[in-house]
Design an enzyme around this catalytic site. Sequence first.
Site, PDB file in Angstrom:
ATOM      1  N   LYS A  40     -16.144 -18.489   1.465  1.00 38.03           N
ATOM      2  CA  LYS A  40     -16.617 -17.370   1.296  1.00 38.03           C
ATOM      3  C   LYS A  40     -17.767 -17.052   2.060  1.00 38.03           C
ATOM      4  CE  LYS A  40     -13.297 -15.632  -1.424  1.00 38.03           C
ATOM      5  NZ  LYS A  40     -12.335 -14.641  -1.042  1.00 38.03           N
ATOM      6  N   SER A  63      -8.577 -24.052  -7.074  1.00 31.25           N
ATOM      7  CA  SER A  63      -7.826 -23.267  -6.067  1.00 31.25           C
ATOM      8  C   SER A  63      -7.431 -24.412  -5.023  1.00 31.25           C
ATOM      9  CB  SER A  63      -8.870 -22.282  -5.569  1.00 31.25           C
ATOM     10  OG  SER A  63     -10.217 -22.782  -5.034  1.00 31.25           O
TER      11      SER A  63
END
Length: 597
Positions: A151, A393
Amino acid sequence: SILICGSTNRSYLLLPPLLRALLPARQPLARFLPMSVVHSATASYYRRRSPRSIASIFRRNLFLSSRRCQWKGGLRPFHFGRTPRGMGISGSNVLSSPTELENPNPSLALKHESILSTVGKTPVVRLQRMAPEGIEVFVKCEAFNPMSSVKDRLALGCIEWAEKHGELKPGQTVVEASSGNTGIALAMVCAVKGYPFVCVMAESFSIERRKLMRFLGAKVVLTNPAHKGTGMTIKARELAKEHGWFNPKQFETKANSWIHQQTTGPEIVEQFSDKPLDYFFTGYGTGGTLNGVAKVLRKESPHTKIVVCEPDNAPLLYSGLKTEYKEDGSFKEPHPIWRPHLLQGWTPDWIPKIVDEAVEERLFDDIAFTRSEAALATSRDLAQKEGIFTGVSGGGTLATALEYAKANDVPKGSRILAMLPDTGERYLSTPLFEDVPADMNEEEKAIAQSTPGAAPPAVPLPEVTEEATSFVEGVKSKHKIVIFSLQNCEFCWTIFGLFDALGLPYHRVDIDSFEFAKDNMGNKYRAALAEQTECNTFPQFFIDGKFYGGAADACIMWKKGELQPILKEAGLVTKDYEGDPFEFLPKWMSQNPLRST
């Protein structure tokens, strides 16, 4: 020695293999590179390598095109990624070493004007122990970004896109909904660029994420977990409208896909330029990685099969049910198939517009499903078998890739790449670490008990002086409560915390402070204290000149009701405190009953 000075970048690619044939073994070679970067090396290093292998080194470290021997633009001075034997960096002096690293880092050691230029260029690592036989499995480790997640790319892209398109004004507050990683990344970018940042996050996401954002100077607004990701997004847009703040709208903005087309996708193509990539696996949150990388691979590596992963209990794409959108790209209502899952950052409770675009443009070839239990187990295996630390994840993506390879009889010799979006440190307070104890287990206790473990020798104290004794007595006589302490002692902080909660006035004497360093005065006071209290540990607290003990003593006395009458007799009034004094003890203490495991 032979000194080589070149005037063009191309000459550096050509000279080493030519010199390989000209120079005798062990002949020192000094090279002056552009921008006065000087390295010394031995010609024997070049003699052991073919011109093709040397060209490969140059292509990798200079980011040269495989078709043209030229710079791709604006790059900094370089050095060889692998340090040759005998290589030194002090002019022409050749330094020898008895050994060299078996796995030296081939990356460039660069200087940066800002932390923002360190975003991207994350490594791809081949798995050694977890890959199926005959199949090459690689992972792209996004934890190498400055704030340890993919991110960072999104945050940098969103902010710079908004700046260039006039959407973000200088000093304007940025507000965004995030499960944590985007918020952390935006907090970093905003800190560098001078924008205040507010993150809206459901209370159910890991505590360390909100602490990291606040550490970076951001504000964190928590929402009801029952309202899911949609509730976070609604709240962020409310705040933006109410206060005139800028909302990047990470789930819809073109900047999200764009940044991955500019960075992640080209990096993967470059990293697999030697041999084509057969399978690419990624989950989706906002969909930026999926959309952006897929567009690059479709163009530059059409052979690559793209597989998108989603939780098996929230298969939104598989369901075939679409999310309806408003004119601004936001969703109208949550997806009916969504259910809570453990893959933080994956699959919100609607299909983001960027993901929907990937569906419409057929940017992926298959959908695979991830079990939460497999994601947790694979994340742990990856750490313990490959030494790679990633979160749930990342574990989910790799677990899906490995299971997919087995279930679909992926041909031998295939190359698989799985995205690892972040670091395992984001999950310390989640189920990923629930089986990892803080205390020693029986095996560890046995190891600890296998040797005596003698205490180190004590620091010798000086002789007690009249001056030191007078100082200690003088301090005790002037104050109702005196605490003799050490500046950075957690037990001293314990008694400070308890007495502050009780509203008690106290005088603090840090005997290890700079004030008492001259002539060893601090240790002289310590010797005078030890003579009176027969105690060498800290803190030591006195009430009306009488010694009562240390931090644990104060906590126990308060808990048993023994400290209250002593304070009352001294004329000291406390606040109404109904907490447990053990809360102030260090959290790492095995004996602390309030320490979370």
